[in-house]
Design an enzyme around this catalytic site. Sequence first.
Site, PDB file in Angstrom:
ATOM      1  N   ARG A  54       0.817  -1.228   0.000  1.00 22.99           N
ATOM      2  CA  ARG A  54       0.000   0.000   0.000  1.00 22.99           C
ATOM      3  C   ARG A  54       0.844   1.267   0.000  1.00 22.99           C
ATOM      4  O   ARG A  54       0.392   2.305  -0.446  1.00 22.99           O
ATOM      5  CB  ARG A  54      -0.888   0.007   1.244  1.00 22.99           C
ATOM      6  CG  ARG A  54      -2.004  -0.997   1.166  1.00 22.99           C
ATOM      7  CD  ARG A  54      -2.931  -0.766   2.353  1.00 22.99           C
ATOM      8  NE  ARG A  54      -3.905  -1.815   2.456  1.00 22.99           N
ATOM      9  CZ  ARG A  54      -4.041  -2.613   3.505  1.00 22.99           C
ATOM     10  NH1 ARG A  54      -3.234  -2.499   4.542  1.00 22.99           N
ATOM     11  NH2 ARG A  54      -4.973  -3.538   3.520  1.00 22.99           N
ATOM     12  N   LYS A  68       3.591 -18.069   7.357  1.00 25.90           N
ATOM     13  CA  LYS A  68       2.835 -18.380   8.554  1.00 25.90           C
ATOM     14  C   LYS A  68       2.432 -17.080   9.245  1.00 25.90           C
ATOM     15  O   LYS A  68       3.103 -16.087   9.013  1.00 25.90           O
ATOM     16  CB  LYS A  68       3.652 -19.262   9.490  1.00 25.90           C
ATOM     17  CG  LYS A  68       4.868 -18.548  10.106  1.00 25.90           C
ATOM     18  CD  LYS A  68       5.422 -19.279  11.276  1.00 25.90           C
ATOM     19  CE  LYS A  68       4.832 -18.858  12.584  1.00 25.90           C
ATOM     20  NZ  LYS A  68       5.374 -17.609  13.156  1.00 25.90           N
ATOM     21  N   LYS A 105      16.019 -24.488   8.013  1.00 29.27           N
ATOM     22  CA  LYS A 105      17.262 -24.477   8.785  1.00 29.27           C
ATOM     23  C   LYS A 105      18.048 -25.753   8.503  1.00 29.27           C
ATOM     24  O   LYS A 105      17.495 -26.853   8.546  1.00 29.27           O
ATOM     25  CB  LYS A 105      16.961 -24.361  10.288  1.00 29.27           C
ATOM     26  CG  LYS A 105      16.413 -22.991  10.693  1.00 29.27           C
ATOM     27  CD  LYS A 105      16.151 -22.935  12.190  1.00 29.27           C
ATOM     28  CE  LYS A 105      15.370 -21.693  12.573  1.00 29.27           C
ATOM     29  NZ  LYS A 105      16.157 -20.470  12.669  1.00 29.27           N
ATOM     30  N   GLU A 109      13.597 -18.193  23.238  1.00 25.99           N
ATOM     31  CA  GLU A 109      14.096 -16.924  22.701  1.00 25.99           C
ATOM     32  C   GLU A 109      14.394 -15.980  23.852  1.00 25.99           C
ATOM     33  O   GLU A 109      13.677 -15.975  24.858  1.00 25.99           O
ATOM     34  CB  GLU A 109      13.030 -16.285  21.819  1.00 25.99           C
ATOM     35  CG  GLU A 109      12.720 -17.071  20.582  1.00 25.99           C
ATOM     36  CD  GLU A 109      11.765 -16.282  19.705  1.00 25.99           C
ATOM     37  OE1 GLU A 109      12.249 -15.550  18.846  1.00 25.99           O
ATOM     38  OE2 GLU A 109      10.551 -16.393  19.923  1.00 25.99           O
ATOM     39  N   ASP A 159       2.096 -18.694  17.409  1.00 32.60           N
ATOM     40  CA  ASP A 159       3.315 -18.140  16.818  1.00 32.60           C
ATOM     41  C   ASP A 159       4.413 -19.207  16.681  1.00 32.60           C
ATOM     42  O   ASP A 159       5.165 -19.197  15.716  1.00 32.60           O
ATOM     43  CB  ASP A 159       3.811 -16.986  17.704  1.00 32.60           C
ATOM     44  CG  ASP A 159       4.964 -16.228  17.066  1.00 32.60           C
ATOM     45  OD1 ASP A 159       4.861 -15.897  15.874  1.00 32.60           O
ATOM     46  OD2 ASP A 159       5.975 -15.977  17.750  1.00 32.60           O
ATOM     47  N   HIS A 201       6.484 -24.261  14.286  1.00 30.78           N
ATOM     48  CA  HIS A 201       7.879 -24.676  14.481  1.00 30.78           C
ATOM     49  C   HIS A 201       8.012 -25.869  15.439  1.00 30.78           C
ATOM     50  O   HIS A 201       8.700 -26.846  15.145  1.00 30.78           O
ATOM     51  CB  HIS A 201       8.712 -23.516  15.026  1.00 30.78           C
ATOM     52  CG  HIS A 201       8.607 -22.252  14.226  1.00 30.78           C
ATOM     53  ND1 HIS A 201       8.439 -22.244  12.863  1.00 30.78           N
ATOM     54  CD2 HIS A 201       8.641 -20.943  14.594  1.00 30.78           C
ATOM     55  CE1 HIS A 201       8.380 -20.981  12.431  1.00 30.78           C
ATOM     56  NE2 HIS A 201       8.487 -20.189  13.461  1.00 30.78           N
ATOM     57  N   LYS A 206       9.231 -16.466  25.021  1.00 32.16           N
ATOM     58  CA  LYS A 206       9.997 -15.244  24.776  1.00 32.16           C
ATOM     59  C   LYS A 206      10.621 -14.805  26.098  1.00 32.16           C
ATOM     60  O   LYS A 206      10.151 -15.170  27.174  1.00 32.16           O
ATOM     61  CB  LYS A 206       9.067 -14.130  24.281  1.00 32.16           C
ATOM     62  CG  LYS A 206       8.368 -14.457  22.971  1.00 32.16           C
ATOM     63  CD  LYS A 206       8.854 -13.588  21.839  1.00 32.16           C
ATOM     64  CE  LYS A 206       8.144 -13.873  20.545  1.00 32.16           C
ATOM     65  NZ  LYS A 206       9.035 -14.099  19.416  1.00 32.16           N
ATOM     66  N   LYS A 224      18.845 -17.680  23.800  1.00 29.93           N
ATOM     67  CA  LYS A 224      18.205 -18.177  22.581  1.00 29.93           C
ATOM     68  C   LYS A 224      18.770 -19.561  22.285  1.00 29.93           C
ATOM     69  O   LYS A 224      19.988 -19.711  22.090  1.00 29.93           O
ATOM     70  CB  LYS A 224      18.488 -17.239  21.412  1.00 29.93           C
ATOM     71  CG  LYS A 224      17.884 -17.729  20.105  1.00 29.93           C
ATOM     72  CD  LYS A 224      18.005 -16.703  18.999  1.00 29.93           C
ATOM     73  CE  LYS A 224      17.450 -17.214  17.686  1.00 29.93           C
ATOM     74  NZ  LYS A 224      16.004 -17.384  17.654  1.00 29.93           N
TER      75      LYS A 224
HETATM   76  C1  BG6 Z   1       8.866 -16.631  13.914  1.00 32.80           C
HETATM   77  C2  BG6 Z   1       8.022 -16.083  15.016  1.00 32.80           C
HETATM   78  O1  BG6 Z   1       8.142 -17.559  13.155  1.00 32.80           O
HETATM   79  O2  BG6 Z   1      10.006 -17.274  14.452  1.00 32.80           O
HETATM   80  C3  BG6 Z   1       8.827 -15.120  15.877  1.00 32.80           C
HETATM   81  O3  BG6 Z   1       6.917 -15.404  14.472  1.00 32.80           O
HETATM   82  C4  BG6 Z   1      10.084 -15.780  16.352  1.00 32.80           C
HETATM   83  O4  BG6 Z   1       8.066 -14.668  16.991  1.00 32.80           O
HETATM   84  C5  BG6 Z   1      10.844 -16.403  15.199  1.00 32.80           C
HETATM   85  O5  BG6 Z   1      10.878 -14.794  16.986  1.00 32.80           O
HETATM   86  C6  BG6 Z   1      12.020 -17.228  15.697  1.00 32.80           C
HETATM   87  O6  BG6 Z   1      12.756 -17.646  14.595  1.00 32.80           O
HETATM   88  P1  BG6 Z   1      14.293 -18.006  14.746  1.00 32.80           P
HETATM   89  O7  BG6 Z   1      14.695 -18.451  13.389  1.00 32.80           O
HETATM   90  O8  BG6 Z   1      14.978 -16.735  15.178  1.00 32.80           O
HETATM   91  O9  BG6 Z   1      14.370 -19.063  15.790  1.00 32.80           O
END
Ligand code: BG6
Length: 513
Positions: free
Chosen positions: A66, A172, A206, A240, A259, A264, A360, A365
């Site tokens: 947009r 997604k 990955k 994370e 999410d 995942h 989160k 991580k």
């Molecule tokens: C995304 C989520 O699909 O994956 C995010 O929407 C998340 O919230 C991210 O932070 C994490 O991906 P990665 O590759 O950093 O583990």
Amino acid sequence: MPDNTKPLPNASLQQDRIDVSTLEHVAIVIFGASGDLTHRKLVPAFHTLKCKGLMPEQFTVLGVSRSQMTDDEFRDHLRTGVQAYCKNKPDECGPWDEFASRFHYIPIDYDDPESYQKIAAWLGSCWDNRGSASCLFYLATPPSLYEPIVAQLGAANMAHPEDGWRRIVVEKPFGHDLKSAQRLNQEVHRVFEEDQVYRIDHYLGKETVQNLLVFRFANAIFEPLWNRNYIDAVFITVAESVGVGRRAGYYDEAGVMRDMVQNHVLQLLTLTTMEPPVAFNATALRNEKVKVLEAIRPVRPEDVGQISVRAQYRARNTGLSYRGEEGVRSDSETATYAGLKFFVDNWRWQGVPFYTRSGKMLSTKTTDIVILFKRVPHLMFPKDYQGIRPPNSLNICIQPDEGISMTFNMKVPGAGMRTQTVDMSFQYDSGFGSDNLPDAYERLLIDAMQGDASLFARSDEIELSWRLVDPILDAWSRGAAPLTFYEPGTWGPRESDMMLARDGFAWPAGCAG
Ligand code: BG6
């Protein structure tokens, strides 16, 4: 993880399945081109692929969204993304201007048929110049726009060309629950055939996630042990250390279940548990994934309190809290952490618990899968000397320290029979070099352009995973597993530890340990 691997001779990540010469001219239309995903992920991935010589000789990208922008403004915007997020900086492997000249921009209104006529006209003109009619549509917009865009592409007759191919990549989240995912599948199928649809889950791109398949199915020594007879429990952690950042508006609706878990986490669980496919192709692979998803035990509402923990980050002293994030409702009940227990009801996995956690603002991580093997049936060493605390485990480190390690017991040198747990490990960066791990989007974009859907989710796979997640969300919304809170920078709420402790387990240190 201690490293005892040596670099592999001549190890390199030549993606030998990729034959760019088969791709003559590809046009890519990105919907949502002014957004974050295009800026941080898609265009940096195209740039790296170009640097590696993995883009089709003649590719052209049309960005639409947009925002009002000229081609030049769009290209300047993309340059900042490549500068910030790409391994290969602008100009590093050829003049930026040459790369940028492939990118074009048209502002559109997603609901307006005329906008699609403009896209069609642009495609027509670029094919007139180059002859082929292949096109990848990429939906990088908010999910609420998927249906209107697909419908408009259908109405503009853009899904089925007379020559070349048309494919559509859908980001997604695919749906918000089972019903909306089914509806979206129906709408997409009204316009595109299933084999034109590429539902992306970047975890499947990955390297280490794909390596799970190689590890399981290209080695004879693990598969005989990969079942209920030898495995006590499996733990999957997708942690994370960051919060919701600038995505609060989306996240507060989605929460960790939509999410991370529906996609995942369940993908990791599926790849860990599925039966060996007969071939590495989209049909065989996804058939096996679907079978195992069908075998995952649906959670009964009355069990949700026992098999799930939901929580939000909230610091006791610093004032940092999810509810305090900009864009989050001050009374939000959205979970930023989920601890779950699943069972897979089939011959291979009957009775083995699969614990998953994702959140989160956790301590670090890390994404890892820990396979905990059973103890020996009889221990002949005196109890005093046992170093048997953790028995054998296999730690599959998906990120950030990609690798695999195995723990087992050894005798400590000296008198007596003292044992100690030691590690045997393989790390990707020493085996293949740290620069050789491509970003997930690089791999998935190449696959989509080549027409290989193996690493994309099929419609039934998506629906089955919603079928598992929906009852939990539903029970949560009715108060099951009351929301608890955890301190940012920790491993989550104590209720999650207690869920495992009730079964005699504890969350393993995994790859962060
Ligand atoms: C995304 C989520 O699909 O994956 C995010 O929407 C998340 O919230 C991210 O932070 C994490 O991906 P990665 O590759 O950093 O583990």
